[in-house]
Design a protein around this motif. Structure first.
Motif, PDB file in Angstrom:
ATOM      1  N   LYS A 127      -0.487 -22.818  37.574  1.00 12.52           N
ATOM      2  CA  LYS A 127       0.686 -22.879  38.472  1.00 12.52           C
ATOM      3  C   LYS A 127       0.462 -22.439  39.948  1.00 12.52           C
ATOM      4  CE  LYS A 127       3.430 -23.814  35.104  1.00 12.52           C
ATOM      5  NZ  LYS A 127       4.172 -25.155  35.019  1.00 12.52           N
ATOM      6  N   TYR A 128      -0.398 -21.540  40.067  1.00 12.47           N
ATOM      7  CA  TYR A 128      -0.870 -20.912  41.549  1.00 12.47           C
ATOM      8  C   TYR A 128      -1.374 -22.142  42.296  1.00 12.47           C
ATOM      9  CZ  TYR A 128       0.086 -16.012  40.996  1.00 12.47           C
ATOM     10  OH  TYR A 128       0.624 -15.107  40.730  1.00 12.47           O
ATOM     11  N   ILE A 129      -2.503 -22.590  41.485  1.00 11.64           N
ATOM     12  CA  ILE A 129      -3.149 -23.876  42.226  1.00 11.64           C
ATOM     13  C   ILE A 129      -2.172 -25.182  42.689  1.00 11.64           C
ATOM     14  CG2 ILE A 129      -4.991 -25.803  41.791  1.00 11.64           C
ATOM     15  CD1 ILE A 129      -6.392 -23.462  39.994  1.00 11.64           C
ATOM     16  N   ALA A 130      -1.279 -25.220  41.737  1.00 14.09           N
ATOM     17  CA  ALA A 130      -0.364 -26.400  42.178  1.00 14.09           C
ATOM     18  C   ALA A 130       0.354 -25.928  43.517  1.00 14.09           C
ATOM     19  CB  ALA A 130       0.705 -26.460  41.085  1.00 14.09           C
ATOM     20  N   MET A 131       0.627 -24.833  43.741  1.00 14.64           N
ATOM     21  CA  MET A 131       1.272 -24.266  45.044  1.00 14.64           C
ATOM     22  C   MET A 131       0.286 -24.173  46.163  1.00 14.64           C
ATOM     23  SD  MET A 131       4.185 -21.831  43.369  1.00 14.64           S
ATOM     24  CE  MET A 131       3.068 -20.707  42.207  1.00 14.64           C
ATOM     25  N   LYS A 135      -7.341 -17.570  43.567  1.00 18.01           N
ATOM     26  CA  LYS A 135      -7.580 -16.196  43.151  1.00 18.01           C
ATOM     27  C   LYS A 135      -6.481 -15.317  42.558  1.00 18.01           C
ATOM     28  CE  LYS A 135     -11.808 -15.855  46.022  1.00 18.01           C
ATOM     29  NZ  LYS A 135     -12.234 -15.210  46.905  1.00 18.01           N
ATOM     30  N   GLN A 136      -5.593 -16.249  41.635  1.00 22.10           N
ATOM     31  CA  GLN A 136      -4.231 -15.493  41.209  1.00 22.10           C
ATOM     32  C   GLN A 136      -3.545 -15.290  42.076  1.00 22.10           C
ATOM     33  OE1 GLN A 136      -5.206 -13.185  37.884  1.00 22.10           O
ATOM     34  NE2 GLN A 136      -5.720 -15.139  36.914  1.00 22.10           N
ATOM     35  N   GLY A 137      -3.397 -15.848  43.154  1.00 26.71           N
ATOM     36  CA  GLY A 137      -2.413 -15.589  44.487  1.00 26.71           C
ATOM     37  C   GLY A 137      -2.846 -14.682  45.387  1.00 26.71           C
ATOM     38  N   GLN A 138      -4.206 -14.206  45.371  1.00 24.42           N
ATOM     39  CA  GLN A 138      -4.726 -13.539  46.496  1.00 24.42           C
ATOM     40  C   GLN A 138      -5.507 -14.238  47.707  1.00 24.42           C
ATOM     41  OE1 GLN A 138      -7.637 -10.824  44.793  1.00 24.42           O
ATOM     42  NE2 GLN A 138      -6.048 -10.429  43.137  1.00 24.42           N
TER      43      GLN A 138
END
Length: 154
Positions: A127-131, A135-138
């Motif tokens: 999900k993060y990568i798609a946005m 690094k998990q939003g870091q």
């Protein structure tokens, strides 16, 4: 050097005593403390825990003055070294044996095994990568033009 961990039942008994003492403290209503007390080894005390439990430990340690006062009154050391932690807890492991001997069945909403945590983190990573996050939003892969930067400064 490998430190032999004490019997789960013995650690459980001491963990119950520590929790009762901490719970009786007027400022706060602990687990690794019992292993540390019996082994004197900070590395051995870093037993596997579930991620939600680890997060709660971080929250508790984020209040150093409160924790210092409580542990001084109770006479125990709360051990948690972020650089050594491992959240590869699994049902039936040493941590599980001690916890069950001390308090019974762990709350399965909080005690997620390592495989379930990995599955959930992989889902979040996608999900993060798609946005555009890494690094998990870091971190992110966003680029900004000079015009966008100038406009945001106004």
């Amino acid at each position: 050097m490998t430190v032999e961990l004490p019997a789960a039942e013995r650690v459980a008994e001491r963990a119950r005593e520590i929790l009762a003492a901490v719970g009786a403290d007027p400022e706060f209503a602990a687990f690794k403390a019992a292993v540390y007390e019996m082994t004197g080894d900070e590395h051995a005390a870093e037993i596997p825990i579930a991620v939600p439990v680890d997060e709660m430990t971080h929250a508790m340690i984020a209040q150093p003055q409160l924790l210092a006062r409580i542990t001084a009154r109770v006479g125990v050391a709360i051990i948690h070294q972020t650089d050594q932690e491992h959240t590869d807890w699994r049902p039936g492991d040493y941590t599980d044996q001690v916890y069950r001997a001390a308090w019974g069945e762990p709350d399965r909403r909080l005690w997620l095994d390592a495989e379930e945590v990995t599955r959930r983190l992989d889902w979040l990573d996608r999900k993060y990568i798609a946005m555009g996050f890494r690094k998990q939003g870091q971190a992110h892969s966003f680029t900004f033009s000079t015009a966008e930067l100038a406009a945001s400064a106004v």
